[in-house]
Structure formats: C-alpha cells, structure tokens
Design a protein around this motif. Sequence first.
Motif, PDB file in Angstrom:
ATOM      1  N   LEU A 183       0.378   4.435  -2.303  1.00 43.23           N
ATOM      2  CA  LEU A 183      -0.814   4.441  -3.251  1.00 43.23           C
ATOM      3  C   LEU A 183      -1.602   5.978  -2.976  1.00 43.23           C
ATOM      4  O   LEU A 183      -1.567   6.508  -1.812  1.00 43.23           O
ATOM      5  CB  LEU A 183      -1.895   3.429  -2.768  1.00 43.23           C
ATOM      6  CG  LEU A 183      -1.519   1.980  -3.124  1.00 43.23           C
ATOM      7  CD1 LEU A 183      -2.519   0.973  -2.487  1.00 43.23           C
ATOM      8  CD2 LEU A 183      -1.192   1.902  -4.268  1.00 43.23           C
ATOM      9  N   VAL A 234       0.770  -1.224  -0.028  1.00 48.16           N
ATOM     10  CA  VAL A 234       0.008   0.019  -0.055  1.00 48.16           C
ATOM     11  C   VAL A 234       0.843   1.330  -0.067  1.00 48.16           C
ATOM     12  O   VAL A 234       0.332   2.328  -0.325  1.00 48.16           O
ATOM     13  CB  VAL A 234      -1.039  -0.147   0.963  1.00 48.16           C
ATOM     14  CG1 VAL A 234      -2.111  -1.254   1.250  1.00 48.16           C
ATOM     15  CG2 VAL A 234      -0.450   0.118   2.607  1.00 48.16           C
ATOM     16  N   VAL A 274      -6.831  -2.348   5.264  1.00 46.77           N
ATOM     17  CA  VAL A 274      -5.850  -2.162   6.185  1.00 46.77           C
ATOM     18  C   VAL A 274      -6.264  -1.972   7.569  1.00 46.77           C
ATOM     19  O   VAL A 274      -5.649  -2.478   8.589  1.00 46.77           O
ATOM     20  CB  VAL A 274      -5.022  -0.976   5.707  1.00 46.77           C
ATOM     21  CG1 VAL A 274      -3.859  -0.747   6.629  1.00 46.77           C
ATOM     22  CG2 VAL A 274      -4.255  -1.511   4.092  1.00 46.77           C
ATOM     23  N   LEU A 334      -5.823  -4.031  -6.232  1.00 43.85           N
ATOM     24  CA  LEU A 334      -4.700  -3.385  -7.095  1.00 43.85           C
ATOM     25  C   LEU A 334      -4.848  -3.908  -8.361  1.00 43.85           C
ATOM     26  O   LEU A 334      -4.583  -3.122  -9.447  1.00 43.85           O
ATOM     27  CB  LEU A 334      -3.366  -3.732  -6.530  1.00 43.85           C
ATOM     28  CG  LEU A 334      -3.023  -3.240  -5.178  1.00 43.85           C
ATOM     29  CD1 LEU A 334      -1.680  -3.574  -4.551  1.00 43.85           C
ATOM     30  CD2 LEU A 334      -2.857  -1.645  -5.171  1.00 43.85           C
ATOM     31  N   ILE A 382      -6.240  -7.428  -0.721  1.00 43.14           N
ATOM     32  CA  ILE A 382      -5.568  -6.194  -1.416  1.00 43.14           C
ATOM     33  C   ILE A 382      -5.042  -5.992  -2.874  1.00 43.14           C
ATOM     34  O   ILE A 382      -5.218  -5.408  -3.754  1.00 43.14           O
ATOM     35  CB  ILE A 382      -4.354  -5.808  -0.313  1.00 43.14           C
ATOM     36  CG1 ILE A 382      -5.111  -5.068   0.939  1.00 43.14           C
ATOM     37  CG2 ILE A 382      -3.553  -4.484  -1.018  1.00 43.14           C
ATOM     38  CD1 ILE A 382      -4.185  -5.171   2.043  1.00 43.14           C
ATOM     39  N   ILE A 426      -9.221  -0.809  -0.301  1.00 43.28           N
ATOM     40  CA  ILE A 426      -7.946  -1.204   0.369  1.00 43.28           C
ATOM     41  C   ILE A 426      -7.686  -0.382   1.591  1.00 43.28           C
ATOM     42  O   ILE A 426      -7.310  -1.066   2.773  1.00 43.28           O
ATOM     43  CB  ILE A 426      -6.852  -0.926  -0.616  1.00 43.28           C
ATOM     44  CG1 ILE A 426      -6.905  -1.586  -1.904  1.00 43.28           C
ATOM     45  CG2 ILE A 426      -5.369  -0.703  -0.228  1.00 43.28           C
ATOM     46  CD1 ILE A 426      -6.001  -1.048  -3.188  1.00 43.28           C
ATOM     47  N   LYS A 427      -8.112   0.747   1.944  1.00 41.54           N
ATOM     48  CA  LYS A 427      -7.953   1.551   2.931  1.00 41.54           C
ATOM     49  C   LYS A 427      -8.927   0.596   4.220  1.00 41.54           C
ATOM     50  O   LYS A 427      -8.409   0.687   5.154  1.00 41.54           O
ATOM     51  CB  LYS A 427      -8.563   2.993   2.742  1.00 41.54           C
ATOM     52  CG  LYS A 427      -8.128   3.703   4.335  1.00 41.54           C
ATOM     53  CD  LYS A 427      -8.935   5.118   4.230  1.00 41.54           C
ATOM     54  CE  LYS A 427      -8.386   6.115   3.014  1.00 41.54           C
ATOM     55  NZ  LYS A 427      -9.078   7.510   3.333  1.00 41.54           N
ATOM     56  N   LEU A 452      -6.429   3.766  -3.108  1.00 42.17           N
ATOM     57  CA  LEU A 452      -7.189   3.335  -1.811  1.00 42.17           C
ATOM     58  C   LEU A 452      -8.162   2.780  -1.686  1.00 42.17           C
ATOM     59  O   LEU A 452      -8.892   2.039  -0.885  1.00 42.17           O
ATOM     60  CB  LEU A 452      -6.594   4.246  -0.522  1.00 42.17           C
ATOM     61  CG  LEU A 452      -5.141   4.349  -0.393  1.00 42.17           C
ATOM     62  CD1 LEU A 452      -4.829   5.497   0.713  1.00 42.17           C
ATOM     63  CD2 LEU A 452      -4.510   2.950   0.244  1.00 42.17           C
TER      64      LEU A 452
END
Length: 172
Positions: free
Chosen positions: A43, A40, A63, A168, A164, A59-60, A48
């Motif tokens: 990014l 990450v 995490v 991506l 993730i 993605i955020k 994100l």
Amino acid sequence: MMDKRFPIGQFQQEGTISEEQIKRWIEEISQLPEQVISLVKGLSESELLHTYREGGWNIKQLVHHVADSHLNSFIRFKLALTEESPIIKPYEEAEWAKLPDYDMPPQTALDLLASIHRKWVVLLRALTAEQLERTFQHPESGEVSLKENIGIYAWHGKHHLAHIRLALESQD
C-alpha cells in the motif's frame, strides 16, 4: 445498516468455553499477523491514510494499534500466570494513536506483531486447563479469565482486519 465501529459485532461468549473453541481461537490468533501483512503489503502512503469510517483510525494507525494492543495482552497473560489475579493497567488507545511512533511505516508494527504472536501462540498452546482458569482484574471490565481473554483477542484481531478491509473498500 452495519455499524462500521463493530463490523463483525461485539465480542460475545455465551455458555461454557470448550477446549475445541480455545484451539480455534488460538489458531485465529496465530494466523493474524499474516492476514494483516497480506492486506497492507504494497500500500502507498496515501492508501495507508484511508479510514474505515469518518473519525475512525486510518490503516496505518490500525496496524500500530493491533501490535500495541496484542503486546499489552501478551503481558497481561504473563502477569496472570505469574501473579495471583493481578490488577492490570488499561491504557488510552486513542491517545497512543496520536504518538509519533504511529507515524512510522507499518512494517515496524507488523514485525512487532509477528514476533509477539510467535511467542504468544507458543505460550497459549502450552496452557493447562488450570492455567486457562487464571484471571486478571481489569479496572473497567472486572475479572477476566485467560480462556475468555483468548476469545477476546481472537475477536479483536478479526475486528480490526474488518476495519482494514472497510478502509481498503472505501478507496474504490
């Protein structure tokens, strides 16, 4: 076709859990923060926000979820080591993902994840065979031993790393 909800499959443990398997799982847990960071870092905010599937977390959120989940697991280990088969409290993961802290930059969650894992791995590597047999009671899953939970969380980290990576790839 791959089920994007479970890109590496669901956790399955068959047979006896060996000392070697536990060591491999602990090593996987120890490596997770750096693996997430490497995926990450750099990014953009828009990157994100990419998801791994329709209706999936971005993605955020992933995490932040991994940090929260692993913090909960670390505490469950401590409870099981200091109480006799405690009943742990589950939490509403999807609802947590809607809270304002999930809008924070992922670095906050990455810092938390790295700190938790430093403490957690020291604890895990010090567990005796007797301690690995200790359990907690999950209201939905039933009795869970610490040695099984090590495997569950090694899997959990790889599971969300795969999410993730899928998010991506969906950016291409």
